[in-house]
Scaffold this active site. Structure first.
Site, PDB file in Angstrom:
ATOM      1  N   GLY A 157      36.079  29.448  41.253  1.00  0.00           N
ATOM      2  CA  GLY A 157      34.910  30.096  40.642  1.00  0.00           C
ATOM      3  C   GLY A 157      34.796  29.704  39.178  1.00  0.00           C
ATOM      4  NE  ARG A 158      29.471  32.677  36.672  1.00  0.00           N
ATOM      5  CZ  ARG A 158      29.405  33.746  37.477  1.00  0.00           C
ATOM      6  NH1 ARG A 158      30.454  34.515  37.675  1.00  0.00           N
ATOM      7  NH2 ARG A 158      28.268  34.056  38.068  1.00  0.00           N
ATOM      8  CB  ILE A 159      37.825  32.285  35.475  1.00  0.00           C
ATOM      9  CG1 ILE A 159      36.930  33.410  34.949  1.00  0.00           C
ATOM     10  CG2 ILE A 159      39.118  32.203  34.664  1.00  0.00           C
ATOM     11  CD1 ILE A 159      37.492  34.826  35.086  1.00  0.00           C
ATOM     12  CB  THR A 240      44.593  34.921  34.251  1.00  0.00           C
ATOM     13  OG1 THR A 240      43.986  33.829  34.958  1.00  0.00           O
ATOM     14  CG2 THR A 240      45.521  34.391  33.185  1.00  0.00           C
ATOM     15  NE  ARG A 242      41.475  42.878  39.068  1.00  0.00           N
ATOM     16  CZ  ARG A 242      40.932  42.459  37.919  1.00  0.00           C
ATOM     17  NH1 ARG A 242      41.571  41.602  37.140  1.00  0.00           N
ATOM     18  NH2 ARG A 242      39.760  42.928  37.523  1.00  0.00           N
ATOM     19  CD  GLU A 271      47.317  45.205  35.530  1.00  0.00           C
ATOM     20  OE1 GLU A 271      47.678  44.067  35.881  1.00  0.00           O
ATOM     21  OE2 GLU A 271      46.403  45.410  34.718  1.00  0.00           O
ATOM     22  CG  HIS A 289      44.832  43.067  32.654  1.00  0.00           C
ATOM     23  ND1 HIS A 289      44.712  43.723  33.859  1.00  0.00           N
ATOM     24  CD2 HIS A 289      43.776  42.203  32.609  1.00  0.00           C
ATOM     25  CE1 HIS A 289      43.629  43.287  34.504  1.00  0.00           C
ATOM     26  NE2 HIS A 289      43.049  42.353  33.763  1.00  0.00           N
ATOM     27  N   GLY A 291      43.491  38.975  29.382  1.00  0.00           N
ATOM     28  CA  GLY A 291      42.561  37.875  29.689  1.00  0.00           C
ATOM     29  C   GLY A 291      41.272  37.895  28.892  1.00  0.00           C
TER      30      GLY A 291
HETATM   31  C1  DGY Z   1      38.205  41.694  34.505  1.00  0.00           C
HETATM   32  O1  DGY Z   1      37.175  41.785  33.834  1.00  0.00           O
HETATM   33  O2  DGY Z   1      38.215  41.765  35.724  1.00  0.00           O
HETATM   34  C2  DGY Z   1      39.454  41.466  33.754  1.00  0.00           C
HETATM   35  O3  DGY Z   1      40.572  41.586  34.521  1.00  0.00           O
HETATM   36  C3  DGY Z   1      39.504  42.321  32.516  1.00  0.00           C
HETATM   37  O4  DGY Z   1      39.949  41.454  31.539  1.00  0.00           O
END
Ligand code: DGY
Length: 323
Positions: A157-159, A240, A242, A271, A289, A291
């Site tokens: 995906g985008r990330i 990064t 889940r 977490e 967390h 990110g």
């Molecule tokens: C999200 O937006 O899903 C991230 O985990 C928060 O940084």
């Protein structure tokens, strides 16, 4: 006409809170405490919109509250596995998230973890701060080179694509990926990325495996004992996405037994609790967390929620409507 009543479950970027207070009848969470099930239920009963974050578990139990007044959950975050979408829909709620605005920020953090674990940055810093450094020597704290290696992405995906761009253009890495819903050819143009038919095909070839799939039932423990066996002994895992995508106890065994070389983790199975076994290991880099945690991104995320709920109360379909 009176302003819609909004309840915000945690403290947000101050400029976004100011906008919320100006435009809506807003209740902030002054002391920033995590809300309990009954507090979330009370919020749903007393406001027109509840604005949760990815740390609020908006479960079927929460959404099963009687006399719900809220009509929209404007979630602050891209991931939505903390919300039971079916139960929200059944309770008559619209749900929105905040895609796009945190893509670069999260990709930057994935690269931070990848570089830090490969080059032993966390371990090196602890070593220096503990006063253990005795000076430069050719064999001291040798890490693993990143440039030119193979990066395997689970999810494209985008990330993931933003990570691929950084890795391909900045570090001349070869990109391979698996995604059950592969991207369009134009979305991966210039990344020199090849699609693999299965996650196992990625595990077998990658020097670094970076996770970019959603959390939830479909991906629960996708990375477990079998996956670690399929990875190269020198491989590094970066997460990064889940926490529950990874079986944390299998990860600890894989790290202890040298099945993989290290891990860089920004998310954890339970977490904010972190397995004691991870805390003991030197070959992991652990972040809380972070990110999307830059001022710019957190402001953009908050403003995207504002945009979504304003659209909703104006009678339009919010751009990030999930259900
Ligand atoms: C999200 O937006 O899903 C991230 O985990 C928060 O940084």
């Amino acid at each position: 006409m009176s302003k819609p009543k909004i309840i915000v479950t945690r403290r947000w970027h101050p400029e976004v809170e100011a906008v919320l207070v100006e435009r809506f009848d807003t209740r902030l969470n002054e002391d920033d405490h995590p809300m309990s099930v009954s507090e979330l239920q009370d919020a749903l009963r007393s406001a027109d919109a509840v604005l949760p974050t990815v740390c609020d578990k908006v479960t079927a139990e929460v959404l099963g509250a009687d006399n719900i007044r809220a009509k929209i959950l404007g979630s602050n975050g891209v991931g939505f596995n903390h919300i039971d979408l079916e139960a929200a829909k059944a309770a008559g709620l619209t749900v929105t998230n905040t895609p796009e605005v945190l893509t670069d920020c999260t990709a930057d953090l994935a690269m931070t973890l990848l570089l830090a674990v490969a080059r032993r940055a966390g371990e090196g810093e602890r070593h220096l701060r503990n006063g253990e450094w005795t000076g430069w020597r050719p064999t001291h704290m040798m890490g693993t080179s990143v440039t030119g290696k193979t990066l395997g992405l689970i999810g494209m995906g985008r990330i993931a694509r933003a990570v691929a761009a950084r890795a391909a253009h900045g570090f001349n890495m070869k990109i391979i990926f698996h995604d059950p819903f592969p991207p369009r050819a134009e979305d991966i143009e210039g990344l020199n990325a090849s699609s693999c038919a299965s996650p196992e095909e990625v595990f077998a070839q990658a020097d670094f495996v970076s996770l970019h799939c959603p959390g939830g039932k479909e991906t629960y423990h996708l990375i477990g004992t079998e996956a670690f066996k399929a990875m190269q002994p020198g491989a590094f895992l970066i997460n990064t996405a889940r926490g529950d995508v990874v079986d944390e106890s299998a990860l600890i065994s894989a790290l202890e037994n040298g099945e993989i070389a290290g891990a860089g983790l920004d998310v954890f199975e339970k977490e904010p609790a972190v397995s004691a076994g991870l805390l003991k290991l030197e070959n992991v880099v652990l972040l809380p967390h972070l990110g999307s945690a830059t001022r710019e991104t957190r402001k953009a995320m908050g403003m995207r929620v504002v945009e979504n709920i304003e659209a909703f109360f104006n009678g339009d379909i919010p751009r990030d409507k999930l259900v």
